[in-house]
Design a protein around this motif. Sequence first.
Motif, PDB file in Angstrom:
ATOM      1  N   ARG A 342      58.104  33.145  25.946  1.00 59.39           N
ATOM      2  CA  ARG A 342      57.551  31.972  25.273  1.00 59.39           C
ATOM      3  C   ARG A 342      56.106  31.685  25.706  1.00 59.39           C
ATOM      4  N   GLY A 343      55.629  32.435  26.678  1.00 56.55           N
ATOM      5  CA  GLY A 343      54.237  32.294  27.108  1.00 56.55           C
ATOM      6  C   GLY A 343      53.951  31.064  27.944  1.00 56.55           C
ATOM      7  N   TYR A 344      54.978  30.452  28.531  1.00 55.48           N
ATOM      8  CA  TYR A 344      54.770  29.207  29.268  1.00 55.48           C
ATOM      9  C   TYR A 344      54.017  29.417  30.586  1.00 55.48           C
ATOM     10  N   ILE A 345      54.223  30.553  31.234  1.00 53.79           N
ATOM     11  CA  ILE A 345      53.661  30.763  32.571  1.00 53.79           C
ATOM     12  C   ILE A 345      52.245  31.315  32.462  1.00 53.79           C
ATOM     13  N   LYS A 346      51.292  30.527  32.895  1.00 47.39           N
ATOM     14  CA  LYS A 346      49.892  30.963  32.885  1.00 47.39           C
ATOM     15  C   LYS A 346      49.566  31.767  34.134  1.00 47.39           C
ATOM     16  N   GLY A 347      50.101  31.335  35.277  1.00 52.28           N
ATOM     17  CA  GLY A 347      49.764  32.032  36.515  1.00 52.28           C
ATOM     18  C   GLY A 347      50.750  31.775  37.624  1.00 52.28           C
ATOM     19  N   ILE A 348      50.675  32.636  38.640  1.00 49.30           N
ATOM     20  CA  ILE A 348      51.518  32.511  39.837  1.00 49.30           C
ATOM     21  C   ILE A 348      50.629  32.719  41.046  1.00 49.30           C
ATOM     22  N   ILE A 349      50.720  31.798  41.992  1.00 43.09           N
ATOM     23  CA  ILE A 349      49.927  31.894  43.218  1.00 43.09           C
ATOM     24  C   ILE A 349      50.887  31.983  44.401  1.00 43.09           C
ATOM     25  N   GLY A 350      50.917  33.133  45.054  1.00 37.76           N
ATOM     26  CA  GLY A 350      51.769  33.302  46.230  1.00 37.76           C
ATOM     27  C   GLY A 350      51.093  32.731  47.469  1.00 37.76           C
ATOM     28  N   LEU A 351      51.791  31.861  48.173  1.00 33.83           N
ATOM     29  CA  LEU A 351      51.230  31.166  49.336  1.00 33.83           C
ATOM     30  C   LEU A 351      51.746  31.767  50.643  1.00 33.83           C
ATOM     31  N   PRO A 352      51.074  31.500  51.760  1.00 34.32           N
ATOM     32  CA  PRO A 352      51.569  31.975  53.059  1.00 34.32           C
ATOM     33  C   PRO A 352      52.907  31.329  53.420  1.00 34.32           C
ATOM     34  N   ALA A 353      53.653  31.986  54.260  1.00 33.10           N
ATOM     35  CA  ALA A 353      54.901  31.415  54.763  1.00 33.10           C
ATOM     36  C   ALA A 353      54.604  30.264  55.719  1.00 33.10           C
ATOM     37  N   ASN A 354      55.587  29.429  55.934  1.00 28.87           N
ATOM     38  CA  ASN A 354      55.548  28.378  56.971  1.00 28.87           C
ATOM     39  C   ASN A 354      54.453  27.330  56.746  1.00 28.87           C
ATOM     40  N   LEU A 355      54.143  27.048  55.481  1.00 28.82           N
ATOM     41  CA  LEU A 355      53.171  25.990  55.187  1.00 28.82           C
ATOM     42  C   LEU A 355      53.819  24.625  55.097  1.00 28.82           C
ATOM     43  N   PHE A 356      55.070  24.609  54.655  1.00 22.81           N
ATOM     44  CA  PHE A 356      55.694  23.351  54.268  1.00 22.81           C
ATOM     45  C   PHE A 356      56.576  22.787  55.373  1.00 22.81           C
ATOM     46  N   GLY A 378      49.536  37.754  29.048  1.00 23.97           N
ATOM     47  CA  GLY A 378      49.980  38.176  30.371  1.00 23.97           C
ATOM     48  C   GLY A 378      49.943  37.011  31.343  1.00 23.97           C
ATOM     49  N   ILE A 379      50.114  37.313  32.606  1.00 27.15           N
ATOM     50  CA  ILE A 379      50.165  36.291  33.662  1.00 27.15           C
ATOM     51  C   ILE A 379      49.155  36.648  34.740  1.00 27.15           C
ATOM     52  N   PHE A 380      48.366  35.670  35.151  1.00 27.86           N
ATOM     53  CA  PHE A 380      47.393  35.906  36.218  1.00 27.86           C
ATOM     54  C   PHE A 380      48.076  35.643  37.566  1.00 27.86           C
ATOM     55  N   MET A 381      48.025  36.620  38.456  1.00 29.40           N
ATOM     56  CA  MET A 381      48.715  36.521  39.750  1.00 29.40           C
ATOM     57  C   MET A 381      47.734  36.580  40.906  1.00 29.40           C
ATOM     58  N   ILE A 382      48.039  35.807  41.921  1.00 28.65           N
ATOM     59  CA  ILE A 382      47.262  35.809  43.161  1.00 28.65           C
ATOM     60  C   ILE A 382      48.207  35.979  44.340  1.00 28.65           C
ATOM     61  N   ASP A 383      47.874  36.883  45.238  1.00 30.00           N
ATOM     62  CA  ASP A 383      48.602  36.992  46.509  1.00 30.00           C
ATOM     63  C   ASP A 383      47.719  36.411  47.601  1.00 30.00           C
ATOM     64  N   ALA A 384      47.943  35.137  47.901  1.00 34.60           N
ATOM     65  CA  ALA A 384      47.141  34.441  48.924  1.00 34.60           C
ATOM     66  C   ALA A 384      47.915  34.311  50.232  1.00 34.60           C
ATOM     67  N   SER A 385      48.871  35.203  50.448  1.00 29.73           N
ATOM     68  CA  SER A 385      49.767  35.073  51.603  1.00 29.73           C
ATOM     69  C   SER A 385      49.102  35.370  52.935  1.00 29.73           C
ATOM     70  N   LYS A 386      47.942  36.048  52.899  1.00 26.11           N
ATOM     71  CA  LYS A 386      47.316  36.472  54.160  1.00 26.11           C
ATOM     72  C   LYS A 386      46.290  35.474  54.699  1.00 26.11           C
ATOM     73  N   GLY A 387      45.844  34.529  53.870  1.00 27.16           N
ATOM     74  CA  GLY A 387      44.761  33.642  54.285  1.00 27.16           C
ATOM     75  C   GLY A 387      45.245  32.301  54.789  1.00 27.16           C
ATOM     76  N   PHE A 388      45.228  32.115  56.111  1.00 23.94           N
ATOM     77  CA  PHE A 388      45.659  30.844  56.703  1.00 23.94           C
ATOM     78  C   PHE A 388      45.246  30.807  58.166  1.00 23.94           C
ATOM     79  N   MET A 389      45.442  29.677  58.794  1.00 28.69           N
ATOM     80  CA  MET A 389      45.240  29.538  60.232  1.00 28.69           C
ATOM     81  C   MET A 389      46.494  28.926  60.844  1.00 28.69           C
ATOM     82  N   LYS A 390      46.706  29.188  62.123  1.00 32.77           N
ATOM     83  CA  LYS A 390      47.820  28.575  62.839  1.00 32.77           C
ATOM     84  C   LYS A 390      47.463  27.130  63.191  1.00 32.77           C
ATOM     85  N   ASP A 391      48.419  26.240  63.026  1.00 31.87           N
ATOM     86  CA  ASP A 391      48.225  24.834  63.374  1.00 31.87           C
ATOM     87  C   ASP A 391      49.515  24.337  64.004  1.00 31.87           C
TER      88      ASP A 391
END
Length: 806
Positions: A342-356, A378-391
């Motif tokens: 149905r074309g509903y999904i424009k994009g997917i952004i993968g986030l780092p683990a342990n953010l929430f 199509g669907i635009f995808m981002i793998d942003a799982s590697k960019g973060f800092m420890k807090d």
Amino acid sequence: MAIKKSELYSSLWASCDALRGGMDASRYKDYVLALLFVKYVSDKYTNVPDAPIEIPQGGGFQAMVALKHQKDIGDKMNTIIGELATANDLKGVFDAADFNDDDQLGKGKEMVDTLTDLIAIFENPALDFSKNRAEGDDILGDAFEYLISHFATESGKSKGQFYTPSEVSRIIAKVLGIKNATNTTTFYDPTCGSGSLLLKAIDEANGKGTIHGQEKDVSTAALARMNMILHGQTFSEIHRGQSTLSDPYFKDKYGYLDTFDFIVANPPFSLKNWTQGFSPANDIYERFDGIGIPPEKNGDYAFLLHIIKSLKSTGKGACILPHGVLFRGNVEADIRKNMIERGYIKGIIGLPANLFYGTGIPACIIVIDKESADQRQGIFMIDASKGFMKDGNKNRLREQDIHKIVDVFTKQIELPKFSRFVPYSEISDPKNDFNLNIPRYIDSQEIEDVQDIEAHLLGGIPNADIEALNGYWDVYPSLKAELFSATDRTNYSQLKINKDSIKQTIFNHPEFISFSEAMDALFSDWKTHNTDYLKALTIGIKPKQISHTVSEDILATYTDKKLLDKYDVYQHLMNYWHETLQDDCYLIAVDGWKAQPERILVKNKAGKEIDKGWDCDLVPKTLVIDCYFLTEKKAIEVLEAEKETIAAQLTELEEEHSNEDGYFFDVDKVNKANVQKRLKAIDTATLKAANAEEIKVLKTYLKLIDQQADLSKKIKALSIELDNKALNHYSKLTEADIKQLVVDDKWMASIERSVKTEMERISQRLTQRIKELAERYETPLPEQTAEVDSLETKVMAHLANMGFSL
């Protein structure tokens, strides 16, 4: 005087310390946030005609101040809060905490003292919220969010889910594509928690639009209502008490679901009892028709389908969900396929683990866009799982991570190992079968550092490893020939210089020097026009706008520059913004370019104020001294160096003579009094000759002690004199002087030092890699074997000489 943002945060967190004790964070947040709310509305709306919040006569925060040290302080605070809530139809919003609960606050005097201290923290004149707000910057609302995030951190796994990290909220608000918002633009969050997602979204719309939120948990809904008011969204609509899935609140007059322009959500992950209270198969709102009913024990897709149904035909949404929604099978696979088709999904952004808060599993942002669904390819995808800092025990997105994700998504930029547009033909291919797991489409794995067997056996550095550094050779084309020469084997080279000379060779190379100078000139250009911009700041500025202007300019300056990642440079600037520049801009927004020295008074454990001297927030004392009294400062530094030398001599003397045979061995504690006592005992006519050496050591010690004391007096006197000179000079500073000190000597000098470390880091990385390769292959296996054999022969001969035979 304006309050600094960081000081507001620390002052509010100090109020938590006053209550902390054994109370759980999920409880003491109710007390602190209630008092913050009362203080804010009292400062903002007392005696203000037609104010959105009514302050009852004789009520509000000032009435609480009068209660300090009274025996019935807790009961009367409850009365004040209750009357304020009743007058504004806010029952159940900020009156959940019982200020007369002796189980939580202690009994008798303990409760009186605790509540008195709590009120005193908020009574600080600097926390006058009627004055301390730069127009357009919700400093107090941000402080409220700061507290909520800390409470979420401390509340533990089961109680921290009410808060979406602000960094994630900011990404969602920006990838929604909010443009040309008007007062009729609608924003909705079906599981709004503390409301942070909604607030970031409407902030992106410049405050235009109406807010609608539903939250099942009553106390969390109260947090959201307070959050709205503290951010100036007094008329937002937050409904509490029912599940959005079984009993959605926002419906039109015909009983159908209301539809909205923008929807944001962070629903509970994989909710097991999502069907409670209704039958999905007979859903009167038709949310699952034609797409599929989610599995009975997992509600992830139930929330996503509710969002889709609640969007206008041109609506856009973003929802945070666990990665499982991208690849789980069975009925969820069918739902995913139907949504994709149905074309509903424009994009997917993968986030780092342990953010929430409340979970460590990785999550993703699903971006929905109905407006262009029928044209989507199509669907635009981002793998942003590697960019973060420890807090602490969590991970946190940095400013550079946020900006990169937003830039790449909004501009649909394809970057290796980070982002790409995936066509439907690839997603629907039988090998993928509508599985949206990001690693299927983006390989974000780091290139493996392969060990070369031939190089280990025969020596030489593999040319493949050298060519892997081609980013450097593009900038320093002749440097490679300075470092490496060919060997008699085609695919291998050798280091031409000693490995200890690698850094010197690189840093002295003309192409390296030329590139460094070009980067210095690049920063200098940015500094020149931004210095002019910053010196033009006036009262009433919007600090967040200042941040946006200078940071976007530094990104533009370093775009497409070889070796340098513009987002790394941007992070250096944003670090300084949060550490210093932000606070300074808030001061200028309220007070202008004023240098106002203040005494620094710190309370000790007994509650007594200790004078720690004076300083100035905007124009620190060190800046004035460095600029106008450098000679005096250096004179003190010379004396301090002499004092340190004497201290080292004393330490050496003490260590030398503290052993069993030493002259200080029998001294209880080596200090002037005890050494004098010992000297008096042995420096007599009868003992002097026998103890001549010890007397010499003791007198040397006492002489050094006297010299040290004399230097301390001189340093103290000169420091006081310098302090007074600097203090007196503040009154002579013109506005131009202050701008020179603050913008040039403080801000720009600090930013320049930080940005230059990025260039140094890049250069060091090249040096370290070449040295690593040289050391890895410098001793081939045959040489190592021969060396081992030689050592073994020597050991065996040594053992034989000792009479051992093996």
